[in-house]
Design an enzyme around this catalytic site. Structure first.
Site, PDB file in Angstrom:
ATOM      1  N   GLU A  53       0.836  -1.206   0.000  1.00  0.00           N
ATOM      2  CA  GLU A  53       0.000   0.000   0.000  1.00  0.00           C
ATOM      3  C   GLU A  53       0.872   1.258   0.000  1.00  0.00           C
ATOM      4  OE1 GLU A  53      -0.107  -2.653   1.907  1.00  0.00           O
ATOM      5  OE2 GLU A  53      -2.065  -2.981   2.851  1.00  0.00           O
ATOM      6  N   THR A 199      21.227 -39.244  -0.102  1.00  0.00           N
ATOM      7  CA  THR A 199      21.430 -38.335  -1.239  1.00  0.00           C
ATOM      8  C   THR A 199      22.644 -37.450  -0.989  1.00  0.00           C
ATOM      9  OG1 THR A 199      19.106 -38.361  -1.761  1.00  0.00           O
ATOM     10  CG2 THR A 199      20.349 -36.504  -2.610  1.00  0.00           C
ATOM     11  N   ASP A 203      25.226 -38.260  -3.893  1.00  0.00           N
ATOM     12  CA  ASP A 203      25.252 -37.232  -4.949  1.00  0.00           C
ATOM     13  C   ASP A 203      26.221 -36.097  -4.619  1.00  0.00           C
ATOM     14  OD1 ASP A 203      23.265 -38.790  -5.904  1.00  0.00           O
ATOM     15  OD2 ASP A 203      21.696 -37.251  -5.876  1.00  0.00           O
ATOM     16  N   GLY A 286      16.383 -38.212  -1.119  1.00  0.00           N
ATOM     17  CA  GLY A 286      16.057 -39.222  -2.107  1.00  0.00           C
ATOM     18  C   GLY A 286      14.710 -39.870  -1.860  1.00  0.00           C
ATOM     19  N   THR A 289      13.515 -40.293   1.867  1.00  0.00           N
ATOM     20  CA  THR A 289      13.124 -39.015   2.487  1.00  0.00           C
ATOM     21  C   THR A 289      11.811 -38.505   1.898  1.00  0.00           C
ATOM     22  OG1 THR A 289      15.445 -38.523   2.868  1.00  0.00           O
ATOM     23  CG2 THR A 289      13.938 -36.658   2.917  1.00  0.00           C
TER      24      THR A 289
END
Ligand code: AOF
Ligand code: ZN
Length: 350
Positions: A53, A199, A203, A286, A289
């Site tokens: 606003e 993961t 990874d 992964g 999870t």
């Protein structure tokens, strides 16, 4: 669309520009209309900075023009003094003829009180214009305010035979480069990105925004028994990172080890994120999870890439119960969007 809906649609478009910059605040847009023309536009641009606003009033260049105007705002104007003074007080002073609102603010400091201030001052209030669209835009804020947990987006890439990794847990090269850039964009839009232990180890992801411009989300890794090797990118301290575990609590500048009880681990984790003002999380794997979020009912959207390739053998994709609400082609991949069965997504017309 009615005239009111057209102006509110514009205010929603402005509001959406704050995505990734205003959390844990809502996305809010505002347009000021006189004689059928927009004379001022604004949106909440950054957390802690001016509300929509205020920016729209400034944009008119002459606040006396607001008197007698129609002011459209996507959320009930605030009634409290937070990081900025109450917007409702500003409007009471400037006296627009009418204030058109999409929906009330669930924030207990505001809820109904903003509208009360306006009507007490004799300003006409029209509430509920494009309400579903506005609630949809602020789905993260609303989930966070009403359920005291972040909004949860699940994301994974699967092969045409529904596998998300090879037998050796190798999961690269399922989706294409365009899909990966899109994931980086999504990271920049959410407050946090989360992965599980396996993961993190297999990874060794960075979980940062590289193939898009934007800020990095907080990195979260679930590592109950602190098994992660220290050399992982996730533990490099380059980006704020939280390691949820059951053993140790320790806060070193960018690396937070947060100890939770083993019982109800996931609910506690979400409660802790709420306390830390993390409004949304994208869960990137992964399978184990992701499945925990699905099975506990703690998810709001699943964004699934499917590529044409097959692995034959490997790790199965999570099992989802929900409804598919959208799909798109991203390079060679098919992206589909799923929401839980009870979701109100269908209320949003596209
Ligand atoms: C509005 N317009 O543009 C926004 C509102 O800490 P503060 O002062 O920024 O206040 C945050 C709260 O104000 C937030 O939780 C929500 O209730 C409201 N946000 N209200 O009238 C805005 N961003
Ligand atoms: Zn305000």
């Amino acid at each position: 669309m009615t005239t009111e809906e057209q102006f509110m649609a514009r205010a929603l478009e402005l509001a959406s520009r704050g995505l990734g910059a205003v959390s844990p605040n809502p996305l809010v847009g505002c347009v000021i209309v006189r004689d059928g023309k927009i004379i001022g536009e604004g949106w909440h641009q950054k957390h802690g900075k001016a509300h929509a606003e205020v920016n729209a009033v400034l944009d008119t260049g002459d606040e006396s023009l607001v008197t007698g105007s129609d002011l459209y705002v996507t959320l009930e104007p605030c009634a409290h003094t937070g990081k900025t003074p109450p917007c409702a007080d500003l409007l009471v002073r400037l006296k627009p003829r009418r204030v058109v609102i999409a929906h009330t603010d669930p924030n207990p400091l505001v809820s109904g009180k903003g509208i009360g201030k306006l009507t007490d001052a004799g300003i006409e209030v029209l509430n509920g214009v494009l309400e579903s669209q506005a609630r949809h835009l602020n789905r993260r804020f609303l989930r966070f305010m009403t359920d005291h947990r972040p909004y949860i987006i699940l994301k994974w890439a699967q092969t045409a035979d529904r596998l998300i990794a090879r037998e050796n847990l190798e999961s690269k090269w399922i989706s294409g480069t365009l899909s990966r850039a899109l994931v980086h964009r999504w990271r920049a839009e959410e407050d946090a990105v989360l992965v599980g232990t396996r993961t993190a180890i297999h990874d060794n992801p960075l979980l940062t925004v590289r193939d898009w411009t934007g800020r990095n989300p907080v990195r979260i890794v679930v590592d109950r028994f602190l098994r992660l090797p220290q050399h992982l990118h996730l533990l490099d301290g380059a980006v704020r990172t939280i390691v949820y575990n059951v053993l140790r609590h320790e806060e070193k500048s960018h690396l937070l080890m947060v100890r939770l009880d083993e019982n109800d681990f996931l609910s506690q984790l979400l409660g802790d994120l709420h306390r830390r003002d993390i409004q949304s999380v994208i869960v990137e794997g992964g399978a184990f999870t992701l499945q925990q979020f699905i099975d506990s009912g703690h998810w709001d959207e699943a964004r699934i890439f499917e590529s044409a390739r097959t692995f034959g053998k490997g790790v199965n994709a999570p099992q989802l119960r929900g409804q598919k609400v959208d799909s798109a082609r991203i390079g060679d991949d098919e992206l589909s969007l799923w929401v839980p069965q009870r979701s109100t997504w269908h209320l949003v017309s596209r």
